[in-house]
Design an enzyme around this catalytic site. Structure first.
Site, PDB file in Angstrom:
ATOM      1  N   THR A 178      11.678   2.079   1.574  1.00  0.00           N
ATOM      2  CA  THR A 178      12.484   2.420   2.188  1.00  0.00           C
ATOM      3  C   THR A 178      13.405   0.850   2.388  1.00  0.00           C
ATOM      4  OG1 THR A 178      11.382   3.525   4.249  1.00  0.00           O
ATOM      5  CG2 THR A 178      12.420   1.492   4.960  1.00  0.00           C
TER       6      THR A 178
ATOM      7  N   GLU B 275      10.105  -1.645  -7.833  1.00  0.00           N
ATOM      8  CA  GLU B 275       8.872  -0.788  -7.205  1.00  0.00           C
ATOM      9  C   GLU B 275       7.726  -1.559  -7.694  1.00  0.00           C
ATOM     10  OE1 GLU B 275       8.698   3.015  -6.102  1.00  0.00           O
ATOM     11  OE2 GLU B 275       7.906   3.000  -4.553  1.00  0.00           O
TER      12      GLU B 275
ATOM     13  N   ARG C 122       4.587  11.133   5.770  1.00  0.00           N
ATOM     14  CA  ARG C 122       6.351  11.660   4.478  1.00  0.00           C
ATOM     15  C   ARG C 122       5.974  13.396   4.163  1.00  0.00           C
ATOM     16  NH1 ARG C 122       5.539   7.275   0.237  1.00  0.00           N
ATOM     17  NH2 ARG C 122       3.436   8.352  -0.411  1.00  0.00           N
TER      18      ARG C 122
ATOM     19  N   ASN D  82       1.171  -1.763  -0.128  1.00  0.00           N
ATOM     20  CA  ASN D  82       0.012   0.053   0.179  1.00  0.00           C
ATOM     21  C   ASN D  82       0.692   1.499   0.054  1.00  0.00           C
ATOM     22  OD1 ASN D  82      -2.058   1.494   0.008  1.00  0.00           O
ATOM     23  ND2 ASN D  82      -3.162   0.315   1.610  1.00  0.00           N
ATOM     24  N   ILE D  83       0.219   2.024   0.089  1.00  0.00           N
ATOM     25  CA  ILE D  83       1.166   3.639  -0.274  1.00  0.00           C
ATOM     26  C   ILE D  83       1.406   3.878   1.766  1.00  0.00           C
ATOM     27  CG2 ILE D  83       0.498   6.135  -0.221  1.00  0.00           C
ATOM     28  CD1 ILE D  83      -1.569   5.674  -1.941  1.00  0.00           C
ATOM     29  N   GLY D  84       2.865   4.104   1.778  1.00  0.00           N
ATOM     30  CA  GLY D  84       3.271   4.811   3.013  1.00  0.00           C
ATOM     31  C   GLY D  84       3.573   2.918   3.765  1.00  0.00           C
TER      32      GLY D  84
ATOM     33  N   VAL E 111       1.310  10.233   6.146  1.00  0.00           N
ATOM     34  CA  VAL E 111       0.881  12.080   6.910  1.00  0.00           C
ATOM     35  C   VAL E 111       2.796  12.431   7.235  1.00  0.00           C
ATOM     36  CG1 VAL E 111      -0.020  13.463   9.056  1.00  0.00           C
ATOM     37  CG2 VAL E 111      -1.271  11.790   7.676  1.00  0.00           C
TER      38      VAL E 111
HETATM   39  N1  LIG Z   1       8.809   0.585   9.092  1.00  0.00           N
HETATM   40  C1  LIG Z   1       8.308   1.435   9.886  1.00  0.00           C
HETATM   41  N2  LIG Z   1       7.919   2.239  10.652  1.00  0.00           N
HETATM   42  C2  LIG Z   1       7.938   3.510  10.976  1.00  0.00           C
HETATM   43  N3  LIG Z   1       8.240   4.047   9.718  1.00  0.00           N
HETATM   44  C3  LIG Z   1       8.399   3.467   8.974  1.00  0.00           C
HETATM   45  C4  LIG Z   1       8.676   1.697   8.298  1.00  0.00           C
HETATM   46  N4  LIG Z   1       8.875   1.828   7.157  1.00  0.00           N
HETATM   47  C5  LIG Z   1       8.920   3.173   6.251  1.00  0.00           C
HETATM   48  N5  LIG Z   1       8.519   4.586   7.164  1.00  0.00           N
HETATM   49  C6  LIG Z   1       8.455   6.107   7.197  1.00  0.00           C
HETATM   50  O1  LIG Z   1       6.306   5.711   6.431  1.00  0.00           O
HETATM   51  C7  LIG Z   1       7.341   6.735   5.068  1.00  0.00           C
HETATM   52  C8  LIG Z   1       6.583   5.795   3.999  1.00  0.00           C
HETATM   53  O2  LIG Z   1       7.543   5.353   3.832  1.00  0.00           O
HETATM   54  P1  LIG Z   1       8.266   4.879   2.236  1.00  0.00           P
HETATM   55  O3  LIG Z   1       9.376   3.796   2.524  1.00  0.00           O
HETATM   56  O4  LIG Z   1       8.110   6.203   1.980  1.00  0.00           O
HETATM   57  O5  LIG Z   1       6.900   4.469   1.664  1.00  0.00           O
HETATM   58  P2  LIG Z   1       5.768   3.362   0.879  1.00  0.00           P
HETATM   59  O6  LIG Z   1       7.499   4.150  -0.639  1.00  0.00           O
HETATM   60  O7  LIG Z   1       5.202   1.992   0.154  1.00  0.00           O
HETATM   61  O8  LIG Z   1       4.895   5.469  -0.128  1.00  0.00           O
HETATM   62  C9  LIG Z   1       8.410   7.439   5.442  1.00  0.00           C
HETATM   63  O9  LIG Z   1       8.403   8.837   6.275  1.00  0.00           O
HETATM   64  C10 LIG Z   1       9.354   6.376   5.901  1.00  0.00           C
HETATM   65  O10 LIG Z   1      10.636   7.083   6.518  1.00  0.00           O
HETATM   66  N1  LIG Z   2      -3.851   6.063  -9.564  1.00  0.00           N
HETATM   67  C1  LIG Z   2      -2.325   5.520  -9.748  1.00  0.00           C
HETATM   68  N2  LIG Z   2      -1.712   6.227  -8.400  1.00  0.00           N
HETATM   69  C2  LIG Z   2      -0.863   5.261  -8.220  1.00  0.00           C
HETATM   70  C3  LIG Z   2      -0.673   4.231  -9.231  1.00  0.00           C
HETATM   71  N3  LIG Z   2       0.705   4.123  -8.337  1.00  0.00           N
HETATM   72  C4  LIG Z   2       1.398   4.534  -7.460  1.00  0.00           C
HETATM   73  N4  LIG Z   2       0.116   5.587  -7.473  1.00  0.00           N
HETATM   74  C5  LIG Z   2      -0.374   6.500  -6.256  1.00  0.00           C
HETATM   75  C6  LIG Z   2      -0.141   6.501  -4.597  1.00  0.00           C
HETATM   76  C7  LIG Z   2       0.814   7.316  -4.462  1.00  0.00           C
HETATM   77  O1  LIG Z   2       0.167   8.478  -4.250  1.00  0.00           O
HETATM   78  C8  LIG Z   2       1.662   7.336  -5.374  1.00  0.00           C
HETATM   79  C9  LIG Z   2       3.311   6.735  -5.196  1.00  0.00           C
HETATM   80  O2  LIG Z   2       2.853   5.501  -4.161  1.00  0.00           O
HETATM   81  P1  LIG Z   2       3.879   4.729  -3.066  1.00  0.00           P
HETATM   82  O3  LIG Z   2       3.112   3.469  -2.686  1.00  0.00           O
HETATM   83  O4  LIG Z   2       5.089   4.486  -3.693  1.00  0.00           O
HETATM   84  O5  LIG Z   2       3.808   6.278  -1.971  1.00  0.00           O
HETATM   85  O6  LIG Z   2       1.378   7.582  -6.547  1.00  0.00           O
HETATM   86  C10 LIG Z   2      -1.338   3.648  -9.628  1.00  0.00           C
HETATM   87  O7  LIG Z   2      -0.695   2.603 -10.520  1.00  0.00           O
HETATM   88  N5  LIG Z   2      -2.295   4.301 -10.103  1.00  0.00           N
END
Ligand SMILES: Nc1ncnc2c1ncn2[C@@H]1O[C@H](COP(=O)(O)OP(=O)(O)O)[C@@H](O)[C@H]1O
Ligand SMILES: Nc1nc2c(ncn2[C@H]2C[C@H](O)[C@@H](COP(=O)(O)O)O2)c(=O)[nH]1
Length: 249
Positions: free
Chosen positions: A52, A122, A185, A45-47, A183
Site C-alpha cells: 500500500t 520492498e 486480502r 510483517n506480512i500484511g 485474511v
Molecule cells: N493502514 C491500513 N488500514 C487498513 N487496511 C490496510 C492498511 N494498509 C493496508 N491495508 C490492507 O491490508 C492488506 C495488506 O496490505 P498490503 O499493503 O498488501 O501489505 P503487505 O504488502 O505488507 O503484505 C491489503 O488488502 C490492504 O488494502
Molecule cells: N519463506 C519466505 N517467505 C517470504 C519471504 N519474504 C516474503 N515471504 C512471503 C510472505 C508472504 O506470504 C509473501 C509476500 O510477503 P508480503 O509481506 O509482501 O505479503 O511472501 C522470505 O524471505 N521467505
C-alpha cells in the site's frame, strides 16, 4: 521523527552521490539504468501495509518502486514455491529461501531509470535472512545443515551487491491487525495462514530491528502501521516530503 529523517537523508550514500553514472542494461529491456541517489527499503510483517505504501509512492515521478518478486516465487516454470513452502515447510522452505534470496539480491543490484532519484524497495535480502530464514530454522522447518548453507548464500549474495540502504522504514504492526488484513486480502497461497506465524515473524522483526540481535543495514525510522489508512496516508505524505527534499539535495 521527520527532523531526524531530513538529517540522515542529507548525506546520501557515497556511491550514489559520487557515482559516475554506471549504466547497466535492465535484464528485461534495453533501457539504461542508473545508480539511485537514495535507496529506501520498506520492512514489515506480512500484511503490514508495504504494498500500500509502495503504491502510494509509485505516483512520484522521481521515485522508482522495486517490489518483492512474489509472482516469480509462485511460478518457477509452473512450480509455486511459495505455496509448496506453506504446505510442506520442512520439505520446501529451504528451496523457497534460496530463490527468495536470489531475487532480492537482483533487486538490490537493480539500477533505476533516467530521472528517478529514489529507489524504494520492498523488503531486502536482510529481512529474508534475519526474519524469514531465522524463523524457519527456529520453527524446526530447516535442518542445521540447510540453515548453515542458506546463511552462507546470504553472506555471499549480500557481499557482492550494494545491499545497504540510505533509509530503512519499519512498518511496525500488531500481528492481529496483520492477520485481519491478510485474511481480507485473500492471497491463495496464504489461505489458513495462522496468527501464530505472524506473531513469530513480528518477534523476528523486533529482535532484529529494535533489539539489535542482528546487524542493521541503514538508519531506520519506525511507523506505527497498525493505524487506519487515512492516518497512514498522512504519514506517507510526510515521508514523501522528506524524501522529495532529500532527493533534490
Ligand atoms: N493502514 C491500513 N488500514 C487498513 N487496511 C490496510 C492498511 N494498509 C493496508 N491495508 C490492507 O491490508 C492488506 C495488506 O496490505 P498490503 O499493503 O498488501 O501489505 P503487505 O504488502 O505488507 O503484505 C491489503 O488488502 C490492504 O488494502
Ligand atoms: N519463506 C519466505 N517467505 C517470504 C519471504 N519474504 C516474503 N515471504 C512471503 C510472505 C508472504 O506470504 C509473501 C509476500 O510477503 P508480503 O509481506 O509482501 O505479503 O511472501 C522470505 O524471505 N521467505
Amino acid at each position: 521523527m521527520w527532523r531526524f529523517l531530513s538529517r540522515i537523508l542529507k548525506t546520501p550514500s557515497k556511491e550514489a552521490a559520487t557515482a559516475t553514472e554506471l549504466p547497466r542494461q535492465a535484464e528485461e529491456s534495453s533501457e539504461v539504468l542508473h545508480t539511485p541517489r537514495l535507496t529506501v527499503c520498506i520492512e514489515g510483517n506480512i500484511g503490514s501495509g508495504k504494498t500500500t505504501l509502495l503504491e502510494y509512492f509509485s505516483q512520484y515521478p522521481d521515485v522508482e518502486v522495486v517490489r518483492e518478486d512474489v509472482d516469480s516465487w509462485c511460478n518457477v516454470d509452473g512450480h509455486n514455491l511459495l505455496q509448496m513452502a506453506y504446505q510442506e515447510p520442512a520439505r520446501w522452505a529451504h528451496l523457497l529461501q534460496t530463490y527468495v534470496q536470489l531475487t532480492l539480491a537482483k533487486n538490490h543490484a537493480r539500477g533505476v531509470s533516467e530521472g528517478s532519484k529514489v529507489k524504494l524497495m520492498e523488503r531486502s535480502i536482510h529481512s529474508a535472512r534475519y526474519v524469514f530464514l531465522e524463523n524457519q530454522y527456529r520453527s524446526g522447518h530447516l535442518s542445521h545443515a540447510e540453515y548453515l548453507v542458506a546463511c552462507e548464500w546470504y553472506r555471499q549474495l549480500a557481499s557482492i551487491t550494494d545491499s545497504q540502504a540510505d533509509l530503512v522504514v519499519y512498518l511496525q504492526t500488531d500481528p492481529k491487525t496483520c492477520h485481519e488484513r491478510v485474511v481480507g486480502r485473500g492471497r491463495p497461497e496464504e489461505a489458513g495462514l495462522p496468527l501464530r506465524l505472524l506473531q513469530d515473524l513480528h518477534k523476528r522483526h523486533e529482535e532484529w530491528l529494535l533489539e539489535g540481535r542482528f546487524p542493521a543495514y541503514g538508519p531506520m525510522i519506525v511507523l506505527n502501521a497498525s493505524a487506519d489508512l487515512p492516518a497512514m496516508l498522512r504519514e506517507y505524505r510526510a515521508l514523501g516530503a522528506n524524501l522529495g527534499a532529500a532527493g533534490k539535495g
